[in-house]
Design an enzyme around this catalytic site. Structure first.
Site, mmCIF file in Angstrom:
data_model
loop_
_atom_site.group_PDB
_atom_site.id
_atom_site.type_symbol
_atom_site.label_atom_id
_atom_site.label_comp_id
_atom_site.label_asym_id
_atom_site.label_seq_id
_atom_site.Cartn_x
_atom_site.Cartn_y
_atom_site.Cartn_z
ATOM 1 N N SER A 182 4.113 -2.293 10.145
ATOM 2 C CA SER A 182 5.562 -2.365 10.346
ATOM 3 C C SER A 182 6.182 -3.691 9.910
ATOM 4 O O SER A 182 7.130 -4.172 10.520
ATOM 5 C CB SER A 182 5.915 -2.060 11.807
ATOM 6 O OG SER A 182 5.561 -0.719 12.135
ATOM 7 N N HIS A 242 -9.219 1.157 5.249
ATOM 8 C CA HIS A 242 -7.920 1.328 5.905
ATOM 9 C C HIS A 242 -8.083 2.272 7.093
ATOM 10 O O HIS A 242 -8.882 3.211 7.031
ATOM 11 C CB HIS A 242 -6.887 1.888 4.916
ATOM 12 C CG HIS A 242 -5.491 1.838 5.456
ATOM 13 N ND1 HIS A 242 -5.022 2.764 6.353
ATOM 14 C CD2 HIS A 242 -4.482 0.948 5.264
ATOM 15 C CE1 HIS A 242 -3.781 2.449 6.684
ATOM 16 N NE2 HIS A 242 -3.430 1.352 6.033
ATOM 17 N N GLU A 276 -6.423 4.658 8.082
ATOM 18 C CA GLU A 276 -6.210 6.078 7.753
ATOM 19 C C GLU A 276 -7.459 6.680 7.101
ATOM 20 O O GLU A 276 -7.757 7.864 7.297
ATOM 21 C CB GLU A 276 -4.962 6.219 6.868
ATOM 22 C CG GLU A 276 -3.697 5.986 7.692
ATOM 23 C CD GLU A 276 -2.532 5.359 6.939
ATOM 24 O OE1 GLU A 276 -2.509 5.409 5.694
ATOM 25 O OE2 GLU A 276 -1.628 4.812 7.611
ATOM 26 N N ASN A 312 0.869 -1.174 0.000
ATOM 27 C CA ASN A 312 0.000 0.000 0.000
ATOM 28 C C ASN A 312 0.907 1.225 0.000
ATOM 29 O O ASN A 312 1.513 1.548 1.019
ATOM 30 C CB ASN A 312 -0.890 -0.033 1.256
ATOM 31 C CG ASN A 312 -1.697 1.226 1.436
ATOM 32 O OD1 ASN A 312 -1.764 2.070 0.533
ATOM 33 N ND2 ASN A 312 -2.315 1.369 2.605
ATOM 34 N N TRP A 313 0.982 1.874 -1.139
ATOM 35 C CA TRP A 313 1.906 3.017 -1.259
ATOM 36 C C TRP A 313 1.368 4.284 -0.603
ATOM 37 O O TRP A 313 2.082 5.279 -0.520
ATOM 38 C CB TRP A 313 2.220 3.270 -2.746
ATOM 39 C CG TRP A 313 3.304 2.367 -3.279
ATOM 40 C CD1 TRP A 313 3.710 1.171 -2.751
ATOM 41 C CD2 TRP A 313 4.129 2.591 -4.431
ATOM 42 N NE1 TRP A 313 4.733 0.639 -3.500
ATOM 43 C CE2 TRP A 313 5.008 1.492 -4.545
ATOM 44 C CE3 TRP A 313 4.193 3.603 -5.385
ATOM 45 C CZ2 TRP A 313 5.955 1.392 -5.560
ATOM 46 C CZ3 TRP A 313 5.134 3.499 -6.408
ATOM 47 C CH2 TRP A 313 6.000 2.396 -6.486
ATOM 48 N N LYS A 314 0.089 4.247 -0.191
ATOM 49 C CA LYS A 314 -0.525 5.426 0.442
ATOM 50 C C LYS A 314 -0.293 6.652 -0.464
ATOM 51 O O LYS A 314 -0.280 6.515 -1.686
ATOM 52 C CB LYS A 314 0.018 5.607 1.862
ATOM 53 C CG LYS A 314 -0.114 4.304 2.677
ATOM 54 C CD LYS A 314 0.191 4.446 4.137
ATOM 55 C CE LYS A 314 0.032 3.091 4.829
ATOM 56 N NZ LYS A 314 0.232 3.151 6.264
ATOM 57 N N GLU A 361 -4.712 -4.933 10.705
ATOM 58 C CA GLU A 361 -3.660 -3.932 10.889
ATOM 59 C C GLU A 361 -3.894 -3.213 12.222
ATOM 60 O O GLU A 361 -4.713 -2.279 12.284
ATOM 61 C CB GLU A 361 -3.693 -2.905 9.754
ATOM 62 C CG GLU A 361 -3.458 -3.505 8.388
ATOM 63 C CD GLU A 361 -2.936 -2.474 7.396
ATOM 64 O OE1 GLU A 361 -1.843 -2.693 6.873
ATOM 65 O OE2 GLU A 361 -3.598 -1.443 7.181
ATOM 66 N N GLY A 363 3.356 2.132 10.755
ATOM 67 C CA GLY A 363 4.355 3.186 10.615
ATOM 68 C C GLY A 363 5.138 3.500 11.880
ATOM 69 O O GLY A 363 5.830 4.513 11.947
ATOM 70 N N GLY A 380 3.116 -1.103 4.140
ATOM 71 C CA GLY A 380 3.146 0.321 3.822
ATOM 72 C C GLY A 380 4.551 0.734 3.417
ATOM 73 O O GLY A 380 5.018 0.460 2.313
#
Ligand code: 13P
Length: 257
Positions: A219, A99, A101, A13-15, A174, A180, A240
């Site tokens: 992570s 997600h 976020e 997931n490149w966000k 997650e 992160g 990520g």
């Protein structure tokens, strides 16, 4: 379905990272994708504007492309939004929904996530539904309650006429506090949550639920992938930061090579 029959999925997931120049990094991933044929599926979910370019580049390589979010509707007056049909049209085969976020930044509810998962199915995409507890919830001993509630509210009912859920549904666990941060749950904690999710999936979908892939995310790095990805009911990873570099992404996938 026996665990051994589930082909793992390693998804990046490149966000909100990546420009057209990132095609070089993606190309390095593509160049190694064939080594994983039949062993694991490799997917990159870049920002939406790169999907068409990446999907065209990866065609036939075994590396597949997904989206990071979609609107629930097919089309309409929703400025800035992208439908699941648009993602499919651009060459995506899957889309991440719910997600943490998105749940936090855009106040997405379980009901909204479920509508997006149904939109994914409507467009012929695999829905990658994300769940996970906040640190305070883990510390309060509420992890399974939170994850169970998210699954109950976010997972759509299976449509008998469509693909089986083992093919069109993926669940990503997650823990929000592991995203992160460099922190990860203990293998025992991961095993507990994944076994719980498997139970919820078979309760909900019967035998088909046994074949749904359950990814761990938060992570994941080459240095901890061996430990995390060999836990029972961990059928791959949602990555990520470490998915932005081909060496790291492939280093994680190497667990399955
Ligand atoms: P990190 O791998 O950067 O912790 O992110 C995990 C994630 O949120 C993937 O969706």
């Amino acid at each position: 379905m026996a665990a051994a029959q589930i082909r793992p999925l390693v998804a990046g997931n490149w966000k909100m990272n990546g420009l057209s120049a990132s095609l070089a990094e993606f190309g390095a991933m593509k160049a190694s994708a064939a080594e994983f044929a039949g062993k694991a599926d490799l997917m990159i979910c870049p920002p939406a504007i790169l999907i068409a370019l990446f999907a065209a580049t990866a065609k036939g390589s075994g590396l597949i492309v997904g989206g990071q979010d979609c609107h629930a509707k097919v089309s309409g007056a929703h400025t800035g939004d992208i439908s699941a049909e648009m993602l499919a049209d651009a060459g995506a085969v899957a889309v991440i929904v719910g997600h943490s976020e998105r749940r936090t930044d855009h106040n997405e509810t379980d009901a909204a996530v479920k509508a997006k998962a149904l939109a994914a199915w409507r467009a012929g995409l695999t829905a990658i539904v994300c769940v996970g507890e906040q640190l305070s919830q883990r510390e309060a001993g509420a992890t399974l309650k939170v994850v169970g509630g998210q699954l109950d509210g976010s997972l759509p009912d299976a449509d008998k006429s469509s693909d089986p859920v083992s093919a069109n549904l993926v669940v990503a666990y997650e823990p929000v506090w592991a995203i992160g941060t460099g922190l990860t749950p203990t293998p025992a904690d991961v095993a507990q949550v994944h076994a719980f999710i498997r139970g919820k999936l078979t309760e909900r979908y019967g035998d088909a639920g046994a074949g749904v892939r359950i990814l761990y995310g938060g992570s994941v790095k080459p240095s901890n992938a061996g430990e995390l990805l060999t836990i029972p009911d961990v059928n791959g990873a949602l990555i990520g930061g470490a998915s932005l570099k081909a060496a790291d992404f492939l280093g994680i996938a190497a667990v399955y090579r």
